[in-house]
Design a protein around this motif. Structure first.
Motif, PDB file in Angstrom:
ATOM      1  N   HIS A  98      53.868  68.507  81.393  1.00 30.70           N
ATOM      2  CA  HIS A  98      52.569  67.718  81.379  1.00 30.70           C
ATOM      3  C   HIS A  98      52.977  65.826  82.043  1.00 30.70           C
ATOM      4  O   HIS A  98      54.186  65.394  81.665  1.00 30.70           O
ATOM      5  CB  HIS A  98      51.605  66.620  80.342  1.00 30.70           C
ATOM      6  CG  HIS A  98      52.577  66.876  78.937  1.00 30.70           C
ATOM      7  ND1 HIS A  98      52.192  65.452  78.642  1.00 30.70           N
ATOM      8  CD2 HIS A  98      52.829  67.016  77.872  1.00 30.70           C
ATOM      9  CE1 HIS A  98      53.385  65.049  77.583  1.00 30.70           C
ATOM     10  NE2 HIS A  98      53.346  66.557  77.319  1.00 30.70           N
ATOM     11  N   GLN A 102      50.620  58.731  76.558  1.00 37.98           N
ATOM     12  CA  GLN A 102      50.610  58.653  75.366  1.00 37.98           C
ATOM     13  C   GLN A 102      50.419  57.132  75.872  1.00 37.98           C
ATOM     14  O   GLN A 102      50.541  56.189  76.578  1.00 37.98           O
ATOM     15  CB  GLN A 102      50.777  58.643  73.426  1.00 37.98           C
ATOM     16  CG  GLN A 102      50.773  60.089  73.770  1.00 37.98           C
ATOM     17  CD  GLN A 102      49.472  59.893  72.751  1.00 37.98           C
ATOM     18  OE1 GLN A 102      48.591  58.887  72.233  1.00 37.98           O
ATOM     19  NE2 GLN A 102      49.152  61.381  73.030  1.00 37.98           N
ATOM     20  N   ASP A 132      58.371  62.724  76.269  1.00 33.90           N
ATOM     21  CA  ASP A 132      57.342  63.247  75.788  1.00 33.90           C
ATOM     22  C   ASP A 132      56.292  63.059  76.869  1.00 33.90           C
ATOM     23  O   ASP A 132      55.429  61.928  76.734  1.00 33.90           O
ATOM     24  CB  ASP A 132      56.781  63.452  74.503  1.00 33.90           C
ATOM     25  CG  ASP A 132      55.092  63.949  74.981  1.00 33.90           C
ATOM     26  OD1 ASP A 132      54.490  64.924  75.662  1.00 33.90           O
ATOM     27  OD2 ASP A 132      54.233  63.300  73.506  1.00 33.90           O
ATOM     28  N   GLU A 166      46.975  66.701  79.458  1.00 33.93           N
ATOM     29  CA  GLU A 166      47.871  66.984  77.420  1.00 33.93           C
ATOM     30  C   GLU A 166      47.564  66.424  76.957  1.00 33.93           C
ATOM     31  O   GLU A 166      46.822  67.082  75.817  1.00 33.93           O
ATOM     32  CB  GLU A 166      49.352  67.170  78.275  1.00 33.93           C
ATOM     33  CG  GLU A 166      49.815  68.573  77.606  1.00 33.93           C
ATOM     34  CD  GLU A 166      50.027  67.997  75.611  1.00 33.93           C
ATOM     35  OE1 GLU A 166      50.259  68.878  75.177  1.00 33.93           O
ATOM     36  OE2 GLU A 166      50.369  67.052  75.673  1.00 33.93           O
ATOM     37  N   GLU A 167      47.741  64.887  76.949  1.00 34.27           N
ATOM     38  CA  GLU A 167      47.254  64.529  75.643  1.00 34.27           C
ATOM     39  C   GLU A 167      46.595  64.182  75.605  1.00 34.27           C
ATOM     40  O   GLU A 167      46.327  63.386  74.739  1.00 34.27           O
ATOM     41  CB  GLU A 167      48.582  62.829  76.372  1.00 34.27           C
ATOM     42  CG  GLU A 167      49.545  63.015  76.477  1.00 34.27           C
ATOM     43  CD  GLU A 167      50.511  63.413  74.817  1.00 34.27           C
ATOM     44  OE1 GLU A 167      49.827  63.434  73.692  1.00 34.27           O
ATOM     45  OE2 GLU A 167      51.549  63.431  74.898  1.00 34.27           O
ATOM     46  N   TYR A 197      60.241  68.628  70.433  1.00 32.28           N
ATOM     47  CA  TYR A 197      61.679  68.470  70.076  1.00 32.28           C
ATOM     48  C   TYR A 197      62.231  68.741  68.585  1.00 32.28           C
ATOM     49  O   TYR A 197      62.294  70.403  68.168  1.00 32.28           O
ATOM     50  CB  TYR A 197      61.352  67.338  69.594  1.00 32.28           C
ATOM     51  CG  TYR A 197      60.243  66.564  70.333  1.00 32.28           C
ATOM     52  CD1 TYR A 197      60.083  66.030  71.063  1.00 32.28           C
ATOM     53  CD2 TYR A 197      58.575  66.970  69.100  1.00 32.28           C
ATOM     54  CE1 TYR A 197      59.111  65.345  71.692  1.00 32.28           C
ATOM     55  CE2 TYR A 197      57.485  66.062  69.625  1.00 32.28           C
ATOM     56  CZ  TYR A 197      57.634  65.232  71.049  1.00 32.28           C
ATOM     57  OH  TYR A 197      56.525  65.176  72.125  1.00 32.28           O
ATOM     58  N   HIS A 445      54.698  59.259  71.406  1.00 32.07           N
ATOM     59  CA  HIS A 445      53.489  59.349  70.556  1.00 32.07           C
ATOM     60  C   HIS A 445      53.590  57.708  70.283  1.00 32.07           C
ATOM     61  O   HIS A 445      52.689  56.890  69.605  1.00 32.07           O
ATOM     62  CB  HIS A 445      53.003  60.405  69.935  1.00 32.07           C
ATOM     63  CG  HIS A 445      51.898  61.450  70.223  1.00 32.07           C
ATOM     64  ND1 HIS A 445      51.291  62.025  70.060  1.00 32.07           N
ATOM     65  CD2 HIS A 445      52.406  62.061  71.414  1.00 32.07           C
ATOM     66  CE1 HIS A 445      51.116  63.426  71.047  1.00 32.07           C
ATOM     67  NE2 HIS A 445      52.221  62.804  71.467  1.00 32.07           N
TER      68      HIS A 445
HETATM   69 ZN   LIG Z   1      52.481  64.425  73.325  1.00 39.77          ZN
END
Ligand SMILES: [Zn+2]
Ligand SMILES: C[C@H](N)C(=O)N[C@@H](Cc1c[nH]cn1)C(=O)O
Ligand SMILES: [Zn+2]
Length: 477
Positions: A98, A102, A132, A166-167, A197, A445
């Motif tokens: 993605h 965030q 991410d 996605e988030e 992770y 995040h």
């Molecule tokens: Zn994420």
């Protein structure tokens, strides 16, 4: 085995500055999917990826996904469907990632500008989306480029699906995946996702399970407008007071969910499973480091891993409409929306869980005897996923891990969620593998999200060599 890998690795090393520069350009685009004002940036990030992929010779389509269900005036960002290679004699691997991130503001407590990739002398690369999921997404592009520049034949055909929501629960993507399962994705022999992770900082892992996520809003309203607490305090029933009291009934300090019927849905621990946790490389000290404190619920590894992987959790995230700035504003908010989510596990069902949540929240509110008005609803939901790691897809990734990192990976589950994982599995009928790049201290995040340069560069080698080992695995299914 995989003799061209040394040349590929050397090329990745010599292109490392260029690859970091590519990540810098990607991080500079604040593609925050949760913020409607940032939607043009999310779209810009999609176009950035399209241009980069086309420059590498991939054929790329931007697929529009319609309007955002909760904001019908807002277009969803496009999904990127891309193909690199179409050799009938090669295996085809479908990769997903993605390109949204965030939210992040310097004022949240970041030490550096969140959308300005800052590389420290120690190799830590700080920036929102670094781990991410922009670093891993670019990992696939970088692997293609290193093959081209090293003059090494790309070992597989690559199908790519990159999304920008996605988030926010992957709005709109399930329908596309289902529609394309037997079309654009028809050739896929297996699926690989790099969007999680390592469990710690030293040992790589391959991941075969994710929790699901049901995200809820509890809306309480009463007064027609925000009020002066000196004038109306003590005379009006306050929505914020009701909300705090309702939210406080959801979960206790040790994470025990108070909603009846949730625990009863959880699959029992089997004898095989009970022995699995001891062999996993995981230190409570590393967890304390990632957490930034020693405030863990459990003191031991097994209970902690079980709580993260195979039991549900309930987290309270925030309150929309509440005063949250520094200072002292003496306001009574007229309408507040509490946000919480439940991470779901086998054998929890989305609808049943929703019904239990709605019933419980309504009962707790009714107990308050308030004249205010309550609404409770799910903002988005996504199912848990657990796959079999006994598959050539995982075998190839394990060999690649050993080649790049010199150790055998742990086989892990993940506490986070990637809502479309199960959809890919069901729509393609193929095995799905999660192959992470970043480590447990990356702070996804959180403030000061980072990806270590070593994990990025070796991660590119890992993704590329995984594709070589995939090409060599005997066909079993
Ligand atoms: Zn994420
Ligand atoms: C694991 C992945 N990198 C991730 O961060 N996923 C999000 C996705 C999400 C958002 N709402 C529901 N799921 C997460 O686990 O929070
Ligand atoms: Zn992610």
């Amino acid at each position: 085995m995989a003799p061209q890998l040394d040349g590929f690795f050397a090329q990745v090393d010599s292109l490392s500055d260029h690859f970091i520069d590519r990540l810098r350009k990607a991080v500079a685009i604040p593609s925050v999917s949760a913020d409607p004002a940032r939607r043009p940036d999310v779209v810009r990030m999609g176009h950035f990826l399209k241009d980069e992929l086309e420059a590498l010779g991939a054929s790329v389509e931007l697929r529009q996904l319609g309007k955002q269900p909760d904001i019908p005036s807002l277009d969803l960002p496009p999904a990127i469907l891309a193909r690199y290679g179409s050799d009938k004699n090669k295996r085809t691997i479908l990769v997903y990632g993605h390109y949204d991130v965030q939210p992040a503001e310097k004022s949240d407590g970041w030490a550096t500008e969140p959308f300005d990739l800052t590389v420290g002398e120690d190799g830590r690369m700080f920036g929102r989306g670094s781990t991410d999921d922009k670093g891993p997404v670019l990992g696939w592009l970088n692997a293609i480029e290193a093959h081209q520049k090293a003059g090494i034949d790309f070992p597989v055909n690559l199908l790519m699906c990159f999304e920008g929501m996605e988030e926010y629960g992957s709005e709109g993507l399930d329908d596309l995946i289902e529609a394309e399962g037997k079309r654009f994705f028809a050739d896929a022999d297996a699926v690989c996702i790099s969007d999680n992770y390592w469990l710690g900082t030293e040992k790589p892992c391959l991941t075969y399970g994710l929790r699901g996520c049901n995200y809820y809003s509890v809306e309480i309203s009463g007064p027609g407008a925000d009020l002066h607490s000196g004038v109306f305090g003590g005379t009006a029933q306050e929505p914020m007071t009701d909300l705090v009291r309702v939210l406080a009934t959801l979960v206790d300090t040790d994470g025990k969910i108070q909603i009846p019927g949730i625990a009863e849905q959880v699959a029992p621990v089997t004898e095989d499973e009970a022995t699995l946790y001891d062999g996993i490389s995981f230190e409570m000290e590393t967890l304390h480091e990632s957490l930034g404190s020693k405030t863990t619920i459990f003191e031991d590894k097994k209970s902690t891993l079980m709580a993260r992987w195979r039991y549900p959790s309930l987290s309270i995230h925030g309150v929309e409409g509440a005063f949250s700035a520094p200072g002292a504003k003496t306001v009574i908010p007229a309408k507040v929306i509490g946000k919480f989510s439940i991470r779901t596990v086998p054998n929890m069902e989305i609808e049943k869980t929703n019904e239990l949540v709605y019933k419980y929240v309504k009962e707790q509110f009714a107990k308050l005897g308030s004249k205010n008005t309550l609404k409770v609803y799910a903002q988005h939901t996504g199912k848990w996923w657990v796959a079999s790691p006994k598959h050539w897809n995982f075998a190839a990734a394990a060999k690649a891990t050993e080649r790049v990192w010199g150790v055998q990976p742990d086989f892990t589950r993940e506490g986070g969620s990637i809502p479309v994982t199960l959809t890919f599995e069901q729509a393609t009928g193929k095995n799905v593998l999660l192959l992470p790049m970043g480590s447990s201290t990356d702070g996804a995040h959180s403030i000061n999200e980072k990806l270590d340069k070593k994990n990025y560069i070796e991660g590119i080698k890992l993704l590329g060599s995984y594709l070589h080992y995939v090409a060599e695995e005997p066909m079993s299914e």
